[in-house]
Design a protein around this motif. Structure first.
Motif, short mmCIF file in Angstrom:
data_model
loop_
_atom_site.label_atom_id
_atom_site.label_comp_id
_atom_site.label_asym_id
_atom_site.label_seq_id
_atom_site.Cartn_x
_atom_site.Cartn_y
_atom_site.Cartn_z
N VAL A 34 11.59 -13.49 5.66
CA VAL A 34 11.55 -12.10 6.09
C VAL A 34 12.76 -11.84 6.98
O VAL A 34 13.33 -12.76 7.57
N ASN A 35 13.12 -10.60 7.05
CA ASN A 35 14.26 -10.21 7.86
C ASN A 35 13.79 -9.13 8.80
O ASN A 35 13.73 -7.96 8.44
N ASP A 36 13.45 -9.54 10.03
CA ASP A 36 12.91 -8.52 10.92
C ASP A 36 13.96 -8.05 11.93
O ASP A 36 13.76 -8.01 13.13
N GLY A 37 15.14 -7.73 11.39
CA GLY A 37 16.19 -7.14 12.22
C GLY A 37 17.07 -8.18 12.88
O GLY A 37 18.23 -7.92 13.20
N GLU A 38 16.59 -9.39 13.05
CA GLU A 38 17.41 -10.42 13.71
C GLU A 38 18.00 -11.36 12.69
O GLU A 38 18.22 -12.54 12.98
N GLY A 39 18.20 -10.87 11.48
CA GLY A 39 18.76 -11.72 10.45
C GLY A 39 17.66 -12.47 9.72
O GLY A 39 16.47 -12.35 10.04
N LEU A 40 18.04 -13.24 8.73
CA LEU A 40 17.07 -13.93 7.88
C LEU A 40 16.25 -14.92 8.68
O LEU A 40 16.77 -15.74 9.42
N GLN A 41 14.94 -14.77 8.50
CA GLN A 41 14.06 -15.78 9.06
C GLN A 41 13.47 -16.54 7.89
O GLN A 41 12.62 -16.05 7.18
N ARG A 42 14.00 -17.73 7.68
CA ARG A 42 13.63 -18.52 6.51
C ARG A 42 12.26 -19.15 6.76
O ARG A 42 11.99 -19.73 7.80
N LEU A 43 11.34 -18.99 5.79
CA LEU A 43 10.00 -19.54 5.95
C LEU A 43 9.61 -20.32 4.70
O LEU A 43 9.95 -19.92 3.59
N ARG A 44 8.89 -21.43 4.92
CA ARG A 44 8.37 -22.18 3.79
C ARG A 44 7.34 -21.31 3.04
O ARG A 44 6.71 -20.43 3.64
N ASP A 45 7.11 -21.54 1.77
CA ASP A 45 6.27 -20.64 0.96
C ASP A 45 4.91 -20.34 1.59
O ASP A 45 4.52 -19.18 1.75
N ARG A 89 1.43 -16.57 4.61
CA ARG A 89 0.56 -16.39 5.76
C ARG A 89 1.10 -15.29 6.68
O ARG A 89 0.34 -14.43 7.14
N HIS A 90 2.39 -15.30 6.87
CA HIS A 90 3.04 -14.29 7.69
C HIS A 90 2.79 -12.90 7.09
O HIS A 90 2.40 -11.96 7.80
N LEU A 91 2.99 -12.79 5.78
CA LEU A 91 2.80 -11.50 5.12
C LEU A 91 1.34 -11.05 5.20
O LEU A 91 1.04 -9.87 5.35
N ALA A 92 0.44 -12.04 5.12
CA ALA A 92 -0.99 -11.70 5.13
C ALA A 92 -1.42 -11.15 6.48
O ALA A 92 -2.40 -10.41 6.58
N GLN A 93 -0.70 -11.53 7.55
CA GLN A 93 -1.07 -11.04 8.89
C GLN A 93 -0.77 -9.56 9.05
O GLN A 93 -1.30 -8.91 9.95
N GLN A 118 -2.32 -2.92 6.96
CA GLN A 118 -2.04 -1.89 5.96
C GLN A 118 -1.09 -0.85 6.56
O GLN A 118 -1.25 -0.43 7.70
N GLY A 119 -0.06 -0.47 5.79
CA GLY A 119 0.88 0.54 6.24
C GLY A 119 2.06 -0.04 7.02
O GLY A 119 3.07 0.64 7.22
N GLN A 120 1.97 -1.29 7.45
CA GLN A 120 3.06 -1.91 8.20
C GLN A 120 4.23 -2.20 7.27
O GLN A 120 4.04 -2.60 6.13
N GLU A 121 5.43 -2.00 7.81
CA GLU A 121 6.61 -2.24 6.97
C GLU A 121 7.10 -3.66 7.14
O GLU A 121 6.95 -4.26 8.21
N THR A 134 12.77 -3.60 1.52
CA THR A 134 11.78 -3.18 2.51
C THR A 134 10.63 -2.46 1.81
O THR A 134 10.85 -1.65 0.92
N LEU A 135 9.44 -2.81 2.21
CA LEU A 135 8.29 -2.09 1.63
C LEU A 135 7.18 -1.99 2.66
O LEU A 135 7.16 -2.74 3.65
N ALA A 136 6.28 -1.03 2.43
CA ALA A 136 5.13 -0.85 3.33
C ALA A 136 3.91 -1.43 2.64
O ALA A 136 3.67 -1.17 1.46
#
Ligand code: ADP
Ligand code: MG
Length: 722
Positions: A118-129, A134-138, A141-144, A161-163
């Protein structure tokens, strides 16, 4: 199924119990579905890399992004270049599917894209699958979220980017469950506790299901036997009101077997209906729902087995119905043979007919066996037929499902679970096929049972009145009677008027219709045409009770019940004191032999009065008639079993007793005949002549003949002596 359904009416009074049983069935089916539902989490925990939590998170993310993502290892050497730095990547989240016009597709994601972080403004944050999912699941609804994506053929990540959208109920529930169980993380060994937990859940489910099964079977079983008991009582009541011709035609054993084997068969059918028939479809439906949930298209493919299965079930069912009907008929003939030989065991032995009777029994027994074999064959053929059908469809459906699995359109573990659900569905369906066989068998039994209830009863005309005690006359007016099975009249155009208090003797050769004629008076038979009038009232127009209660009947075959002598004498009368019984017994010369018995009047006489001699039985039945104080007495060859010594005394008693009563006597011995006021001579159902002994001796050739043969036989000698 008409009769079977009708039999269910007997369960109405026990509907509360049935309702409880139905509730239990629902619980059983839900638990069954629950058990099946446990399979996928089980598979996830045991087999797949993602584990229960990974699966929960993934399905949440899939739902919210409207895409199908899979955590994957990358091929060897996969790398990205970012700001001139090359980095190896070993795991990614692969996009294997996208919903058309879904959130992910609209945002620009393509199938086969790799999401690497994910890239939350501070550049690429590389995450294992798994961590990425898990990060996405947290996210709510509606969060970008901004994803770092690598497209095929390039190693430069770009952002999308998606919501997040809304998750489906099932995924949310799964997420809740996962949140509730501690996450063992990616270490496979740590999942053991979860697996144990699952086993405990399965254990609890099984115990609960067992409990509900117990309750269900218990309540259904007891309700059914209660219903069957009521049904038997109703049937008994119906049988008591059947005309006597019903039994002379169909035999007593036929009715008996309808009480015994047919009700048993019916109970089994009802038990199946409220047991298997409720539980199994409920299970089937539950399994279908689970299978449909995992893949509705494939499940529909599996349902094509339905029509052929239906065809087979119907065909087998029809055959079953026929076989069951015949088997029940064979039961009744077997009971018939049994009853006949056992009741006549003395004759069978005396004539050394054991061999013939054995053969006869063997024949009906084999007939029964043949039908039962046929039923077993049908029963046995049902399951394999249904199974083969099921397997064929399962193979077809599995082929289709396999195609989806190998094209990443379906998860492997979902495939397994779906197949399991499919098989879980076939099992109840197979059992249901058997159930249908049971129904057919029960329907045949129910039909026979209700035949008994629906058989025409003794005719009771509306507006029947009570017949006052007979005081004036008894008249046969143009009376004819024909047995339902006969082609000629047994009684033809009989006209005879008897004044109250008179004694009429009826004589005639065997089969001349004497018994038939007298059976018309207490309406054991109803005249086919003509009338029997008592004091001018047609016996058809009075109540049976008021008619029969003033008629005493003593026949050749005395009927005694398995009761005490006193009870047998007072049969049909309520609250009779001992003294009255003894008085009647004295008049009928019963008292002298009863006194010698150890228990006196309380001696049990055994079935059909087996412990008494013919003469004793006869005297008891005369005492019974005396006690009832009837206005009309009928003796049908009552003296034929009495030895000549007691005959003389009974004759005296009869003379005293019949005074003031209208008496009809059928007798072969002229001792009885001579004292009658009128002697009626019958031949071939017709009344040939009637008059006094003298008149008849003068003018009636048949009477002369009868008299001379009787005289020579010795019956006349005692007559002369009196
Ligand atoms: P009886 O008492 O004078 O010897 P029955 O009245 O018993 O004669 O019989 C008269 C005729 O009716 C006989 O021919 C007999 O075969 C016939 N019969 C008697 N009972 C039945 C029956 N249940 N069904 C058909 N025919 C019967
Ligand atoms: Mg007779």
């Amino acid at each position: 199924m008409k009769n079977f359904l009708r039999s269910l009416r007997y369960l109405r009074p026990y509907r509360v119990r049935i309702a409880i049983a139905v509730l239990c069935v629902i619980c059983i089916a839900s638990l069954w579905a629950g058990g099946l539902g446990m399979m996928l989490p089980g598979a996830k925990i045991l087999i797949s890399d993602e584990g229960l939590h990974g699966w929960a998170y993934l399905s949440l993310v899939n739902d919210r992004m409207e895409a199908k993502l899979v955590g994957q290892k990358t091929p060897p050497g996969a790398a990205i270049e970012e700001n001139g730095v090359v980095r190896q990547i070993d795991t990614v989240v692969n996009v294997v599917g996208l919903k058309k016009d879904g959130i992910a597709q609209k945002a620009g994601l393509l199938a086969s894209d790799w999401i690497i972080g994910v890239n939350d403004g501070e550049g690429l944050q590389r995450l294992r699958d798994d961590l990425l999912i898990r990060h996405l699941a947290q996210l709510q609804q509606g969060q970008e979220v901004t994803l770092s994506v690598v497209r095929a053929g390039s190693n430069h990540p770009h952002t999308i980017t998606l919501a997040m959208g809304e998750a489906k109920l099932a995924s949310r529930a799964l997420g809740k469950v996962a949140a509730w169980i501690p996450d063992p993380g990616p270490v496979y060994a740590k999942r053991f506790n979860m697996f144990l937990g699952l086993l405990v859940a399965v254990f609890v489910i099984t115990i609960l299901r067992g409990l509900f099964t117990f309750l269900q079977e218990y309540f259904v079983g007891t309700a059914i036997w209660q219903g069957i008991m009521d049904l038997r009582c109703d049937n008994y009541n119906a049988v008591l009101h059947l005309p006597t011709t019903f039994f002379s035609e169909k035999g007593v054993s036929d009715a008996t077997s309808r009480f015994v084997s047919d009700t048993g068969e019916l109970a089994r059918g009802q038990n199946t209906l409220l047991g298997k028939t409720l539980v199994e479809p409920a299970k089937a439906v539950a399994s279908i729902f689970i299978a449909l949930y995992w893949s509705w298209k494939l499940t529909i493919i599996a349902l094509i087995a339905g029509p052929p299965a239906y065809y087979f079930i119907r065909r087998f069912g029809k055959k079953m119905h026929r076989a069951s009907k015949r088997a029940l008929e064979s039961w009744s003939s077997m009971l018939g043979v049994l009853a006949e030989t056992l009741q006549g065991i003395r004759v069978v032995k005396a004539y050394t007919m054991e061999g013939r009777e054995r053969k006869r029994f063997f024949q009906v027994n084999r007939q029964l066996l043949r039908q039962q074999n046929r039923m077993e064959r049908l029963d046995a053929a049902t399951s394999p037929t249904m199974e083969s059908l099921g397997i064929v469809t399962a193979i077809v459906a599995a082929g289709a499902a396999g195609y989806l699995v190998f094209n990443y359109k379906m998860d492997r573990d979902v495939f397994l679970v779906w197949m399991a659900a499919l098989f879980a569905m076939f099992d109840p369906v197979r059992k249901l096929a058997k159930v249908s066989m049971r129904f057919q068998a029960s329907e045949a039994a129910a039909a026979r049972i209700f035949e008994l209830q629906d058989a025409p009863r003794e005719v009771i005309r509306p507006l029947s009145q009570k017949l006052p005690r007979h005081t004036r006359s008894l008249e046969f007016r143009n009376v004819c009677y024909r047995y339902p099975s006969a082609s000629v009249d047994a009684v033809r155009n009989v006209n005879l008027k008897i004044l109250a208090g008179q004694t009429v003797a009826i004589v005639g050769p065997n089969g001349s219709g004497k018994t038939t004629l007298l059976s018309l008076v207490p309406r054991l038979l109803d005249a086919t045409s003509g009338q029997v009038l008592i004091d001018g009232v047609d016996v058809m127009d009075v109540t049976l009770r008021s008619l029969r209660s003033q008629i005493g009947l003593v026949t050749q075959d005395t009927v005694l019940f398995h009761a005490t002598i006193a009870e047998n004498i007072s049969y049909g009368l309520r609250r009779v004191d001992r003294q009255t019984v003894i008085e009647a017994a004295q008049k009928a010369f019963v008292h002298e032999f009863v006194q010698e018995m150890p228990d006196g009047y309380d001696t049990i006489v055994g079935e059909h009065g087996a412990t008494l001699s013919g003469g004793q039985k006869q005297r008891i039945s005369i005492a019974r008639a005396i006690l009832r104080d009837p206005a009309i007495m009928i003796f049908d060859e009552a003296m034929s079993q009495v030895d000549s010594d007691s005959e003389h005394r009974i004759h005296q008693a009869m003379e005293g007793f019949t005074k003031g009563r209208t008496t009809l006597v059928i007798a072969h011995r002229f001792a009885t005949v001579l004292s009658a006021d009128i002697i009626a001579v019958m031949q071939d159902g017709m009344l040939v002549d009637a008059g006094t002994h003298k008149q008849l001796l003068d003018r009636c050739r048949l009477y002369q003949h009868l008299y001379s043969t009787q005289f020579i036989d010795g019956g006349g000698v005692s007559a002369v002596r009196t």
